[in-house]
Design a protein around this motif. Structure first.
Motif, PDB file in Angstrom:
ATOM      1  N   ARG A  65       3.622 -47.755  17.283  1.00 35.04           N
ATOM      2  CA  ARG A  65       3.464 -47.678  18.890  1.00 35.04           C
ATOM      3  C   ARG A  65       2.503 -46.462  19.225  1.00 35.04           C
ATOM      4  O   ARG A  65       2.902 -45.506  18.627  1.00 35.04           O
ATOM      5  N   LEU A  66       1.735 -46.478  19.929  1.00 33.34           N
ATOM      6  CA  LEU A  66       0.706 -45.346  20.413  1.00 33.34           C
ATOM      7  C   LEU A  66       0.739 -45.638  22.084  1.00 33.34           C
ATOM      8  O   LEU A  66       0.669 -46.346  22.798  1.00 33.34           O
ATOM      9  N   LEU A  67       0.697 -44.179  22.476  1.00 33.69           N
ATOM     10  CA  LEU A  67       1.252 -43.967  23.921  1.00 33.69           C
ATOM     11  C   LEU A  67       0.145 -43.277  24.381  1.00 33.69           C
ATOM     12  O   LEU A  67      -0.227 -42.154  23.675  1.00 33.69           O
ATOM     13  N   ASP A  68      -0.581 -43.530  25.433  1.00 32.62           N
ATOM     14  CA  ASP A  68      -1.658 -42.571  26.102  1.00 32.62           C
ATOM     15  C   ASP A  68      -1.347 -42.375  27.703  1.00 32.62           C
ATOM     16  O   ASP A  68      -1.456 -43.396  28.303  1.00 32.62           O
ATOM     17  N   PRO A  69      -0.619 -41.367  28.155  1.00 30.72           N
ATOM     18  CA  PRO A  69       0.177 -41.266  29.364  1.00 30.72           C
ATOM     19  C   PRO A  69      -0.964 -41.009  30.407  1.00 30.72           C
ATOM     20  O   PRO A  69      -0.776 -41.270  31.583  1.00 30.72           O
ATOM     21  N   CYS A  70      -2.390 -40.565  30.103  1.00 29.65           N
ATOM     22  CA  CYS A  70      -3.353 -40.430  31.048  1.00 29.65           C
ATOM     23  C   CYS A  70      -4.636 -41.255  30.455  1.00 29.65           C
ATOM     24  O   CYS A  70      -5.397 -40.479  30.001  1.00 29.65           O
ATOM     25  N   GLN A 123       0.545 -48.734  24.613  1.00 30.77           N
ATOM     26  CA  GLN A 123       0.903 -48.730  25.835  1.00 30.77           C
ATOM     27  C   GLN A 123       0.483 -47.398  26.657  1.00 30.77           C
ATOM     28  O   GLN A 123       0.178 -46.380  26.223  1.00 30.77           O
ATOM     29  N   GLY A 124       0.054 -47.554  27.777  1.00 30.96           N
ATOM     30  CA  GLY A 124      -0.525 -46.434  28.580  1.00 30.96           C
ATOM     31  C   GLY A 124      -0.592 -46.564  29.959  1.00 30.96           C
ATOM     32  O   GLY A 124      -0.146 -47.970  30.569  1.00 30.96           O
ATOM     33  N   GLY A 125      -0.963 -45.669  30.750  1.00 32.49           N
ATOM     34  CA  GLY A 125      -1.070 -45.679  32.115  1.00 32.49           C
ATOM     35  C   GLY A 125      -1.829 -44.642  32.889  1.00 32.49           C
ATOM     36  O   GLY A 125      -2.153 -43.549  31.939  1.00 32.49           O
ATOM     37  N   ASP A 126      -1.956 -44.564  33.827  1.00 36.06           N
ATOM     38  CA  ASP A 126      -2.673 -43.748  34.884  1.00 36.06           C
ATOM     39  C   ASP A 126      -2.306 -43.567  36.569  1.00 36.06           C
ATOM     40  O   ASP A 126      -1.705 -44.720  36.624  1.00 36.06           O
ATOM     41  N   ASN A 127      -2.292 -42.383  37.033  1.00 35.80           N
ATOM     42  CA  ASN A 127      -1.918 -42.486  38.402  1.00 35.80           C
ATOM     43  C   ASN A 127      -3.033 -43.049  39.293  1.00 35.80           C
ATOM     44  O   ASN A 127      -2.698 -43.347  40.576  1.00 35.80           O
ATOM     45  N   ALA A 169       2.320 -39.320  35.323  1.00 34.38           N
ATOM     46  CA  ALA A 169       2.253 -38.842  33.937  1.00 34.38           C
ATOM     47  C   ALA A 169       3.578 -37.767  33.792  1.00 34.38           C
ATOM     48  O   ALA A 169       3.876 -37.129  32.687  1.00 34.38           O
ATOM     49  N   ARG A 170       3.615 -36.963  35.022  1.00 33.50           N
ATOM     50  CA  ARG A 170       4.811 -36.160  34.955  1.00 33.50           C
ATOM     51  C   ARG A 170       6.282 -36.615  35.204  1.00 33.50           C
ATOM     52  O   ARG A 170       7.189 -35.946  34.913  1.00 33.50           O
ATOM     53  N   VAL A 171       6.144 -38.042  35.289  1.00 35.04           N
ATOM     54  CA  VAL A 171       7.669 -38.608  35.424  1.00 35.04           C
ATOM     55  C   VAL A 171       7.564 -39.938  34.697  1.00 35.04           C
ATOM     56  O   VAL A 171       7.438 -41.037  35.511  1.00 35.04           O
ATOM     57  N   LEU A 172       7.456 -39.950  33.521  1.00 38.47           N
ATOM     58  CA  LEU A 172       7.278 -41.331  32.852  1.00 38.47           C
ATOM     59  C   LEU A 172       8.573 -42.107  32.696  1.00 38.47           C
ATOM     60  O   LEU A 172       9.358 -41.766  32.405  1.00 38.47           O
ATOM     61  N   GLU A 221       7.249 -34.261  29.552  1.00 42.61           N
ATOM     62  CA  GLU A 221       7.301 -35.510  29.368  1.00 42.61           C
ATOM     63  C   GLU A 221       7.033 -36.006  28.019  1.00 42.61           C
ATOM     64  O   GLU A 221       7.756 -36.473  27.460  1.00 42.61           O
ATOM     65  N   MET A 222       6.035 -35.482  27.582  1.00 42.22           N
ATOM     66  CA  MET A 222       5.642 -35.895  26.351  1.00 42.22           C
ATOM     67  C   MET A 222       6.595 -35.479  25.161  1.00 42.22           C
ATOM     68  O   MET A 222       6.999 -36.154  24.321  1.00 42.22           O
TER      69      MET A 222
END
Length: 343
Positions: free
Chosen positions: A201-206, A224-228, A254-257, A293-294
């Motif tokens: 599992r690989l996460l990119d929060p930004c 899994q990833g996301g962006d604001n 990304a500050r509150v995942l 968070e990370m």
């Protein structure tokens, strides 16, 4: 035995050399600034699967005595008369169709000051090849069947013919670009630094336009990833579709995942930095919250790789810095920092 040289991003030479050495029948013979020399005893096709390199060239010549004076232009022309571009075209036909009388382009890059320009060297080389072989020259690389590269390093020059139809760092899935979009080869190198494995599992929060996620998915990871930014989410989904990969993509802060503690073994991200992008708040505060968070969601045995030009703003309570690697990117010198858990 076919000699090749491979260009990569400054700072990634050792990572690219390791990837090249993993190929069957390929032996790395030299690693220097942005360039890796190797020999291939088998098929050339697997070379086009390399992910961390910028470009791959069949080695045509190594010229010594390349000085800064203008009389070198005549010497470039004379040296080019002896280039075996016909054999290079035959070798390229192992991996793609090439006409008997191809259209060719010439690329030139320098290390060190010269009293002549790159365009003048292109003219010297192209005039020779056109006269000697009857090939047609184009200044537009996109129109060429073959690209000839002259890489001048101080008083030496390395000359080659590009193996593929386009530069290796150009990914066909990059249909939508965003400010701060990461170079795919750098994304692939970051993934190798944390040893991402198929099924992991690989996460990119930004995630921006999704480059890290797509490169990880092409390696077989579950992403899994996301962006604001909703436009970034749209860009990621378009690029993922074009790349033929799937994953979980969400709009989030990304500050509150919205993720469980210790839920990811690998986190790789390109945080906002330098002139490439911006965040609407003080960068130090943003970094501190995202790092928190990370650290919360990384697994006990996990690894985190972060690209930023301000690594001094990265702060973790219990994660330790394992590796730090400065590279050249966007005219700046950001750092890839790799952190690991000690608990």
């Amino acid at each position: 035995m076919t000699k090749i040289f491979i260009l990569t991003t400054r700072g990634l030479e050792s990572i690219s050399a390791a990837e090249i050495a993993e190929l069957d029948g390929v032996t790395v013979t030299e690693t220097s600034y942005r360039r890796i020399a190797a020999e291939c005893s088998g098929s050339l096709a697997p070379l086009l699967g390399l992910r961390t390199v910028d470009d791959i060239y069949l080695d045509l010549a190594h010229w010594e005595g390349v000085f800064h004076t203008r009389d070198m232009l005549a010497q470039f022309n004379a040296w080019s008369d002896r280039l075996d571009v016909q054999q290079a075209a035959i070798n390229c036909r192992q991996v793609r169709p090439i006409p008997l009388k191809p259209i060719f382009s010439v690329s030139v890059s320098f290390i060190g000051k010269r009293n002549y320009t790159a365009d003048e060297v292109k003219n010297s080389v192209s005039d020779s090849i056109t006269f000697t072989h009857g090939w047609t020259y184009t200044a537009d690389d996109r129109e060429a069947n073959l690209n000839i590269r002259v890489f001048v390093e101080h008083e030496e020059a390395y000359v080659g013919v590009r193996l593929g139809s386009h530069a290796q760092h150009e990914r066909l899935y990059k249909m939508v670009e965003r400010p701060g979009a990461l170079k795919p080869t750098v994304a692939a190198a970051m993934l190798r630094l944390v040893d991402v494995q198929a099924g992991q599992r690989l996460l990119d929060p930004c995630c921006g336009s999704g480059t890290i996620l797509i490169e990880a998915a092409l390696m077989g990871a579950s992403i899994q990833g996301g962006d604001n930014d909703p436009e970034a989410i749209k860009a990621t989904r378009v690029n993922m579709k074009d790349a033929g990969v799937q994953g979980e993509i969400e709009q989030w802060d990304a500050r509150v995942l919205p993720l469980r503690d210790g839920s990811n073994k690998r986190i790789v991200t390109n945080l906002p930095w330098g002139r490439q992008t911006f965040v609407n708040e003080e960068l130090g505060s943003f970094y501190m919250q995202v790092c928190g968070e990370m650290e919360r969601i990384v697994a006990a045995e996990g690894r985190i790789a972060i690209l930023t030009s301000t690594p001094d703003l990265l702060h973790f309570n219990y994660l330790q810095l394992i590796q730090s690697l400065e590279i050249s990117l966007f005219g700046q010198n950001p750092t890839i920092s790799v952190y690991g858990a000690t608990r």
